[in-house]
Design a protein around this motif. Structure first.
Motif, PDB file in Angstrom:
ATOM      1  N   UNK A  37      53.842  79.837   5.828  1.00  0.00           N
ATOM      2  CA  UNK A  37      53.862  79.017   7.039  1.00  0.00           C
ATOM      3  C   UNK A  37      53.578  79.865   8.272  1.00  0.00           C
ATOM      4  N   UNK A  38      52.676  79.345   9.114  1.00  0.00           N
ATOM      5  CA  UNK A  38      52.340  80.007  10.373  1.00  0.00           C
ATOM      6  C   UNK A  38      52.931  79.155  11.507  1.00  0.00           C
ATOM      7  N   UNK A  39      53.727  79.772  12.369  1.00  0.00           N
ATOM      8  CA  UNK A  39      54.328  79.070  13.507  1.00  0.00           C
ATOM      9  C   UNK A  39      53.881  79.785  14.777  1.00  0.00           C
ATOM     10  N   UNK A  40      53.256  79.051  15.689  1.00  0.00           N
ATOM     11  CA  UNK A  40      52.705  79.674  16.895  1.00  0.00           C
ATOM     12  C   UNK A  40      53.243  78.990  18.146  1.00  0.00           C
ATOM     13  N   UNK A  41      53.658  79.788  19.114  1.00  0.00           N
ATOM     14  CA  UNK A  41      53.986  79.274  20.453  1.00  0.00           C
ATOM     15  C   UNK A  41      53.137  80.041  21.457  1.00  0.00           C
ATOM     16  N   UNK A  42      52.358  79.302  22.253  1.00  0.00           N
ATOM     17  CA  UNK A  42      51.531  79.918  23.292  1.00  0.00           C
ATOM     18  C   UNK A  42      52.231  79.702  24.633  1.00  0.00           C
ATOM     19  N   UNK A  43      52.535  80.820  25.301  1.00  0.00           N
ATOM     20  CA  UNK A  43      53.221  80.736  26.587  1.00  0.00           C
ATOM     21  C   UNK A  43      52.209  80.844  27.716  1.00  0.00           C
ATOM     22  N   UNK A  44      52.083  79.771  28.526  1.00  0.00           N
ATOM     23  CA  UNK A  44      51.204  79.789  29.683  1.00  0.00           C
ATOM     24  C   UNK A  44      52.017  79.618  30.952  1.00  0.00           C
ATOM     25  N   UNK A  45      51.395  78.992  31.931  1.00  0.00           N
ATOM     26  CA  UNK A  45      52.108  78.713  33.184  1.00  0.00           C
ATOM     27  C   UNK A  45      51.657  77.343  33.635  1.00  0.00           C
ATOM     28  N   UNK A  46      52.596  76.433  33.744  1.00  0.00           N
ATOM     29  CA  UNK A  46      52.255  75.057  34.074  1.00  0.00           C
ATOM     30  C   UNK A  46      51.774  74.903  35.506  1.00  0.00           C
ATOM     31  N   UNK A  47      51.171  73.754  35.770  1.00  0.00           N
ATOM     32  CA  UNK A  47      50.710  73.491  37.123  1.00  0.00           C
ATOM     33  C   UNK A  47      50.000  72.156  37.210  1.00  0.00           C
ATOM     34  N   UNK A  48      49.277  71.961  38.326  1.00  0.00           N
ATOM     35  CA  UNK A  48      48.550  70.712  38.539  1.00  0.00           C
ATOM     36  C   UNK A  48      47.239  70.747  37.743  1.00  0.00           C
ATOM     37  N   UNK A  49      46.952  69.657  37.051  1.00  0.00           N
ATOM     38  CA  UNK A  49      45.774  69.627  36.186  1.00  0.00           C
ATOM     39  C   UNK A  49      44.472  69.744  36.971  1.00  0.00           C
ATOM     40  N   UNK A  50      44.525  69.455  38.285  1.00  0.00           N
ATOM     41  CA  UNK A  50      43.300  69.509  39.102  1.00  0.00           C
ATOM     42  C   UNK A  50      42.967  70.925  39.547  1.00  0.00           C
ATOM     43  N   UNK A  68      43.387  74.117  37.580  1.00  0.00           N
ATOM     44  CA  UNK A  68      43.771  74.954  36.427  1.00  0.00           C
ATOM     45  C   UNK A  68      43.696  76.448  36.719  1.00  0.00           C
ATOM     46  N   UNK A  69      42.867  76.840  37.711  1.00  0.00           N
ATOM     47  CA  UNK A  69      42.754  78.271  38.012  1.00  0.00           C
ATOM     48  C   UNK A  69      44.040  78.817  38.640  1.00  0.00           C
ATOM     49  N   UNK A  70      44.916  77.923  39.140  1.00  0.00           N
ATOM     50  CA  UNK A  70      46.197  78.364  39.694  1.00  0.00           C
ATOM     51  C   UNK A  70      47.311  78.331  38.631  1.00  0.00           C
ATOM     52  N   UNK A  71      46.979  77.873  37.445  1.00  0.00           N
ATOM     53  CA  UNK A  71      47.954  77.841  36.336  1.00  0.00           C
ATOM     54  C   UNK A  71      47.426  78.732  35.205  1.00  0.00           C
ATOM     55  N   UNK A  72      48.101  78.704  34.078  1.00  0.00           N
ATOM     56  CA  UNK A  72      47.599  79.396  32.871  1.00  0.00           C
ATOM     57  C   UNK A  72      47.745  78.393  31.735  1.00  0.00           C
ATOM     58  N   UNK A  73      46.636  77.729  31.422  1.00  0.00           N
ATOM     59  CA  UNK A  73      46.654  76.565  30.526  1.00  0.00           C
ATOM     60  C   UNK A  73      46.820  76.984  29.058  1.00  0.00           C
ATOM     61  N   UNK A  74      47.952  76.667  28.455  1.00  0.00           N
ATOM     62  CA  UNK A  74      48.145  77.075  27.045  1.00  0.00           C
ATOM     63  C   UNK A  74      47.392  76.185  26.060  1.00  0.00           C
ATOM     64  N   UNK A  75      46.961  74.976  26.521  1.00  0.00           N
ATOM     65  CA  UNK A  75      46.348  74.044  25.560  1.00  0.00           C
ATOM     66  C   UNK A  75      44.965  74.536  25.130  1.00  0.00           C
ATOM     67  N   UNK A  76      44.115  74.893  26.088  1.00  0.00           N
ATOM     68  CA  UNK A  76      42.766  75.345  25.696  1.00  0.00           C
ATOM     69  C   UNK A  76      42.850  76.611  24.854  1.00  0.00           C
ATOM     70  N   UNK A  77      43.816  77.469  25.178  1.00  0.00           N
ATOM     71  CA  UNK A  77      43.955  78.718  24.420  1.00  0.00           C
ATOM     72  C   UNK A  77      44.435  78.414  22.999  1.00  0.00           C
ATOM     73  N   UNK A  78      45.389  77.494  22.862  1.00  0.00           N
ATOM     74  CA  UNK A  78      45.875  77.120  21.525  1.00  0.00           C
ATOM     75  C   UNK A  78      44.751  76.469  20.712  1.00  0.00           C
TER      76      UNK A  78
END
Ligand SMILES: [Zn+2]
Ligand SMILES: [Zn+2]
Length: 397
Positions: free
Chosen positions: A189-202, A204-214
């Motif tokens: 079993x592989x278990x992964x957690x990607x830690x980013x930094x949340x923010x406003x979806x409009x 993204x350059x001011x946040x760190x989006x974990x979804x695209x990276x995952x």
């Protein structure tokens, strides 16, 4: 009387035990009622019996009247969290639990073999360890029993170990199937957690989006399978669970996913355990994020010893006739904790068709299905094979 005929003679008792176990299925490592039924079935036989500490296992040793090595026979006893829908007369009386993998047959057949072999004790050149094992379905019961000493139960390591497993489909009733080398997959079993930094979806350059990276990790894992592994030593990675975020205009702090990894050699499995966490970590770093990737080994590859698999095939042909055995062309992508035994003792895992006679094995429901049916017709010959494997292997010395 040949062992096969004796097994047929006690087939009614074996079926009765099987039905009793089937009616009262138990899940996991703690199977007190099943354990009681096994102990009752073995009662009066000339066996040294011990029960487990961390699990409700039963280990029985039969010491033959003549000197010789030990062999081990394994039967698993646990059921699955499935509500039975077969409407059989002996169907599970417990909602949410069913012997949907046929382990009730294995338990009954092994108890039958203990009876047949006990009757031949005087002539038996060595010992037989009967391993009645809870917790095959994800609880690594075999590993617990090894830790509690099942491999030393006869005083010396067994020279060979065998397990039978019934199949409700694919194989015609009464057909045995095995192969040398990989018989079943390793499952990890592989278990992964990607830690980013949340923010406003409009922005993204001011946040760190974990979804695209995952998402990139999920794709990269598929690329890893095709670029780093030999096509003739296959690997499967399937991401079966992926979770992140709450709505469309919020970048979440983290993304998580789980995957199963299947492999068929110790080498491929070792490479997966090393490469997967590194790849995940490198992708996260490449985007300025961090990730935790845990690679948890569940069951190893079930590897049949070439000589023991050949011996099992010869035994099947001699006892039942050439048409009753087949050499499996490919391994099975499922996994088995008998693999822990086969890591330490050469042996063979043998499949046995138990599809109801008259039904098309290709169309019949699979093991683990709520409507899977395993026919009693397989019981006598499964019992006979357990006993014959022990007798003939001990005779070989
Ligand atoms: Zn199963
Ligand atoms: Zn099973």
């Amino acid at each position: 009387m040949p062992v096969r005929d004796e097994a047929a003679r006690i087939a009614g008792d074996i079926a009765e035990l099987r039905h009793a176990i089937h009616r009262e299925p138990e899940i996991g490592l703690d199977l007190p009622k099943t354990q009681q039924k096994v102990l009752a079935a073995l009662d009066g036989l000339p066996l040294e019996i011990s029960t487990g500490q961390a699990l409700s296992s039963v280990t029985a040793v039969l010491r033959g009247g003549r000197p010789g090595p030990a062999v081990l026979l394994r039967g698993d006893m646990d059921a699955l969290p499935v509500t039975e829908e077969t409407h059989l007369p002996y169907a599970s009386a417990i909602p949410g639990a069913m012997h949907a993998c046929g382990h009730d047959l294995h338990t009954a057949m092994l108890a039958g073999a203990a009876r047949l072999l006990s009757a031949r004790r005087a002539e038996l050149p060595g010992s037989v360890i009967f391993m009645f094992q809870p917790g095959e379905e994800g609880y690594a019961g075999a590993r617990h029993m090894i830790n509690e000493g099942v491999l030393e139960a006869a005083g010396e390591r067994p020279v060979a170990a065998y397990a039978l497993h019934v199949s409700s489909n694919r194989l015609a009733c009464g057909v045995f199937s095995t192969r040398g080398g990989a018989m079943l997959a390793a499952a990890d079993q592989i278990t992964v957690t990607v830690h980013g930094r949340g923010g406003h979806a409009s922005t993204p350059h001011r946040a760190a989006d974990p979804i695209v990276v995952a998402c990139e990790m999920v794709t990269a894992l598929q690329t890893l399978v095709t670029r780093k592994f030999d096509v003739f030593d296959p690997v499967v990675i399937t991401v079966g669970s992926f979770h992140a975020g709450t709505t469309d205009n919020v970048i979440p702090d983290e993304a998580r996913f789980w995957a199963t990894a299947r492999s068929f050699s110790r080498e491929a499995r070792g490479a997966l355990a090393e490469m997967v966490p590194r790849l995940i970590g490198d992708i996260a770093r490449g985007h300025g994020l961090t990730a935790e990737a845990a690679y948890a080994g569940e069951y190893p590859v079930t590897i049949n010893d070439a000589t023991e698999a050949e011996f099992a095939g010869e035994t099947i042909a001699t006892v039942f006739g050439a048409g009753r055995g087949e050499t499996a062309e490919f391994p099975i992508t499922g996994a088995e904790d008998f693999s822990f035994v086969l890591e330490q003792v050469p042996g063979a895992f043998v499949m046995l068709g138990a599809c109801p006679p008259g039904e098309d094995p290709e169309a019949a429901p699979t093991n683990h299905s709520a409507v899977a049916v395993f026919d009693d017709a397989a019981l006598a010959d499964g019992t006979a094979l357990y006993a014959e494997l022990a007798l003939r292997r001990l005779a070989r010395g």
